[in-house]
Write a protein that holds these residues in place. Structure first.
Motif, PDB file in Angstrom:
ATOM      1  N   GLN A  24       0.827  -1.312  -0.093  1.00 36.24           N
ATOM      2  CA  GLN A  24      -0.168   0.159  -0.077  1.00 36.24           C
ATOM      3  C   GLN A  24       0.932   1.289  -0.012  1.00 36.24           C
ATOM      4  O   GLN A  24       0.603   2.131  -0.728  1.00 36.24           O
ATOM      5  N   LEU A  25       1.927   1.200   0.780  1.00 38.08           N
ATOM      6  CA  LEU A  25       3.002   2.531   0.676  1.00 38.08           C
ATOM      7  C   LEU A  25       3.438   2.485  -0.747  1.00 38.08           C
ATOM      8  O   LEU A  25       3.669   3.876  -1.179  1.00 38.08           O
ATOM      9  N   ARG A  26       3.846   1.658  -1.259  1.00 36.71           N
ATOM     10  CA  ARG A  26       4.429   1.718  -2.755  1.00 36.71           C
ATOM     11  C   ARG A  26       3.337   2.232  -3.538  1.00 36.71           C
ATOM     12  O   ARG A  26       3.413   2.905  -4.412  1.00 36.71           O
ATOM     13  N   PHE A  27       2.085   1.805  -3.560  1.00 39.77           N
ATOM     14  CA  PHE A  27       0.960   2.018  -4.392  1.00 39.77           C
ATOM     15  C   PHE A  27       0.798   3.588  -4.123  1.00 39.77           C
ATOM     16  O   PHE A  27       0.745   4.460  -5.213  1.00 39.77           O
ATOM     17  N   PHE A  28       0.680   4.157  -2.870  1.00 42.60           N
ATOM     18  CA  PHE A  28       0.536   5.285  -2.611  1.00 42.60           C
ATOM     19  C   PHE A  28       1.494   6.222  -2.987  1.00 42.60           C
ATOM     20  O   PHE A  28       1.173   7.111  -3.642  1.00 42.60           O
ATOM     21  N   ALA A  29       2.699   6.012  -2.947  1.00 42.77           N
ATOM     22  CA  ALA A  29       3.949   6.705  -3.196  1.00 42.77           C
ATOM     23  C   ALA A  29       3.871   6.800  -4.763  1.00 42.77           C
ATOM     24  O   ALA A  29       4.125   7.819  -5.492  1.00 42.77           O
ATOM     25  N   GLU A  30       3.438   5.876  -5.586  1.00 40.72           N
ATOM     26  CA  GLU A  30       3.475   5.789  -7.118  1.00 40.72           C
ATOM     27  C   GLU A  30       2.545   6.663  -7.539  1.00 40.72           C
ATOM     28  O   GLU A  30       2.664   7.491  -8.416  1.00 40.72           O
ATOM     29  N   THR A  31       1.312   6.783  -6.796  1.00 42.44           N
ATOM     30  CA  THR A  31       0.068   7.546  -7.393  1.00 42.44           C
ATOM     31  C   THR A  31       0.502   9.136  -6.928  1.00 42.44           C
ATOM     32  O   THR A  31      -0.067   9.682  -7.771  1.00 42.44           O
TER      33      THR A  31
END
Lengths: 153, 132
Positions: A24-31
């Motif tokens: 979720q952290l990676r997903f958030f950072a990417e968006t």
């Protein structure tokens, strides 16, 4: 109908437990368009002194609280008109970094209710204390603005 | 730019955001848990009197936070706040800027702004950063 300030401040909002996960952290950072590798790559994070992927600055807010069903029920149950509420402000005060793997507890309470523009706008302030065990990680304020067009008549 | 030679009035490198697509709004809904229909469902947005879907306030704050994290390691950020003053519509191409407005006791106060292509300010932010 305006909120009863005393009632709103006394209203107990259920705390939320939250497990911070890498995906979720990676997903958030990417968006949000982050490109700094510390947010994605464990080795890069560790080389920068982090014990795991770090939680981005704005992740610890609604991201966590909205993951529950009926996320705005606290406002409704405290007497506020959820349908006319927009996000007016968000404030973060950081005391420590949070990381993937952390078990957090979000303790929430309404800390203020006030009216502006002759009653046309009602503001509600909800404070979330993000705890990791006994440690206070961050204090987050959500300020919602509730429109009261009836006040303009 | 190093932390050591920061001065009041110094501007941080601006960040130009690519046109905000419906896909990005859908992804942010997933990543942030904010599935409010006005951000991802055109029918619902229009039914509420909007022209179309519009950007989550927190996505704008997310774009703007990069001005800080591109400048300093995140652990130096002591606080970050934002006031949502105008809607950011789908397809907008905002620009994020930051300027140091005060330095005292090893702490820099940074004024952050997210501005739309027509010059309208959509988000006014402020952060306090440890630059000691």
């Amino acid at each position: 109908m305006y909120m009863d300030r005393e009632k709103a401040l006394a209203y107990k909002i259920e705390p939320i437990p939250f497990e911070v996960e890498r995906w979720q952290l990676r997903f958030f950072a990417e968006t949000i368009g982050q490109t700094n590798p510390v947010y994605f790559d464990l080795e890069a994070a560790r080389r920068a002194g982090h014990r795991d992927l770090p939680v981005p600055l704005t992740f610890l807010s609604n991201s966590v609280e909205l993951s529950r069903p009926n996320p705005m029920s606290w406002l409704h149950d405290a007497g506020g008109d959820f349908y006319r509420c927009t996000h007016a402000e968000q404030h973060f005060k950081y005391h420590a970094m949070a990381y993937a793997g952390d078990s957090l507890m979000l303790q929430r309470k309404i800390v203020d209710v006030y009216v502006k523009k002759g009653g046309a706008l009602e503001f509600v302030v909800k404070q979330t204390d993000v705890k990791r065990g006994d440690e206070l990680i961050a204090e987050v304020l959500f300020v919602g603005g509730i429109r009261h067009p009836e006040a303009l008549k | 730019m190093t932390i050591a030679n920061c001065t009041v009035g110094m501007e941080l490198p601006p960040i130009k955001i690519q046109p905000i697509s419906r896909k990005l709004l859908a992804l942010f809904a997933g990543a942030s848990g904010n599935y409010q229909p006005v951000h991802i469902d055109s029918d619902a947005a229009k039914a509420k009197g909007n022209d179309d879907v519009f950007t989550h306030g927190m996505l704008s704050m997310g774009f703007l936070e990069r001005v800080l994290t591109d400048w300093v390691p995140q652990e130096r950020v002591r606080s970050y706040k934002g006031r949502f003053v105008a809607r950011v519509p789908v397809h907008a191409e905002p620009v994020c800027t930051g300027k140091i407005i005060a330095i005292e006791g090893g702490l820099a106060t940074v004024e952050l702004t997210l501005t739309l292509a027509d010059g309208k300010v959509a988000l006014r932010g402020e952060a306090v950063v440890d630059i000691s």
